[in-house]
Design a protein around this motif. Structure first.
Motif, PDB file in Angstrom:
ATOM      1  N   ASP A  63       0.824  -1.206   0.000  1.00  0.00           N
ATOM      2  CA  ASP A  63       0.000   0.000   0.000  1.00  0.00           C
ATOM      3  C   ASP A  63       0.861   1.260   0.000  1.00  0.00           C
ATOM      4  N   VAL A  64       1.944   1.238   0.757  1.00  0.00           N
ATOM      5  CA  VAL A  64       2.857   2.387   0.789  1.00  0.00           C
ATOM      6  C   VAL A  64       3.562   2.520  -0.563  1.00  0.00           C
ATOM      7  N   LEU A  65       4.019   1.405  -1.103  1.00  0.00           N
ATOM      8  CA  LEU A  65       4.700   1.425  -2.401  1.00  0.00           C
ATOM      9  C   LEU A  65       3.781   1.964  -3.490  1.00  0.00           C
ATOM     10  N   ILE A  66       2.545   1.538  -3.502  1.00  0.00           N
ATOM     11  CA  ILE A  66       1.585   2.022  -4.497  1.00  0.00           C
ATOM     12  C   ILE A  66       1.350   3.520  -4.331  1.00  0.00           C
ATOM     13  N   SER A  67       1.245   3.991  -3.090  1.00  0.00           N
ATOM     14  CA  SER A  67       1.061   5.426  -2.838  1.00  0.00           C
ATOM     15  C   SER A  67       2.255   6.233  -3.323  1.00  0.00           C
TER      16      SER A  67
END
Length: 188
Positions: free
Chosen positions: A148-152
């Motif tokens: 989720d952090v990587l996608i953000s």
């Protein structure tokens, strides 16, 4: 080859080479307040003077955007020479000299030009300090484990233009209105 190791190439129209002291004068004229650490590095002064002369021939103004020179003796990364970089095929293959097949091309999944340049820099200047290596590994591990952090982060990066190139164009006075809009949008 007949050249002294303390010489730099002459400017266009000159037929002589500059040893250390004339090189120091070239540097001193451009940078009145020279880092004391740099003064003890004769080869660095000669190289800097040669680079300054070369850049002066490329830029018609007197490089007003370059206003400081410092000595960077950083032992936090390994300094690889071009032969080592070639033999390890970090950037291109030995046989064909092509990017395809070089390590960078194989591992480069970056989404931005800035990221691509950073990865290339990391490959040709590998870290030597264990703490810095572990810090980098921790960040990579965190991003790998937190999709989720990587996608953000990837979403944010999609809206950021090449800041290094834009700021260079701005500093040199070669920026156009479209570049200014890209810079503004990237900084918002």
């Amino acid at each position: 080859n007949g050249f002294s190791e303390n010489c730099i190439p002459p400017a266009e129209g000159e037929h002589f080479f500059h040893p250390y002291h004339p090189s120091l004068k070239i540097i001193s004229n451009k940078f009145p307040h020279i880092d004391q650490e740099l003064l003890g590095q004769q080869h660095a002064i000669i190289a800097a003077a040669a680079a300054l002369r070369y850049l002066t021939t490329l830029q018609k103004d007197y490089l007003s955007h370059i206003n400081k020179i410092t000595c960077c003796l950083d032992d936090s990364f390994m300094q690889l020479d071009n032969i080592t970089i070639r033999n390890l095929e970090l950037l291109v293959t030995i046989r064909e000299g092509k990017k395809s097949g070089g390590l960078l091309e194989i591992i480069d999944f970056t989404d931005t030009a800035m990221g691509g340049r950073m990865l290339k820099n990391w490959l040709v200047k590998p870290l030597t300090k264990l703490e810095l290596i572990q810090d980098r590994q921790s960040v990579i591990y965190f991003l790998k484990e937190n999709d989720d952090v990587l996608i953000s982060v990837k979403k944010i990066l999609q809206h950021i233009y090449d800041l290094e190139r834009l700021t260079t164009r701005l500093t040199l006075g070669h920026i156009n209105p479209r570049d200014l809009l890209a810079l503004r949008n990237s900084l918002q």
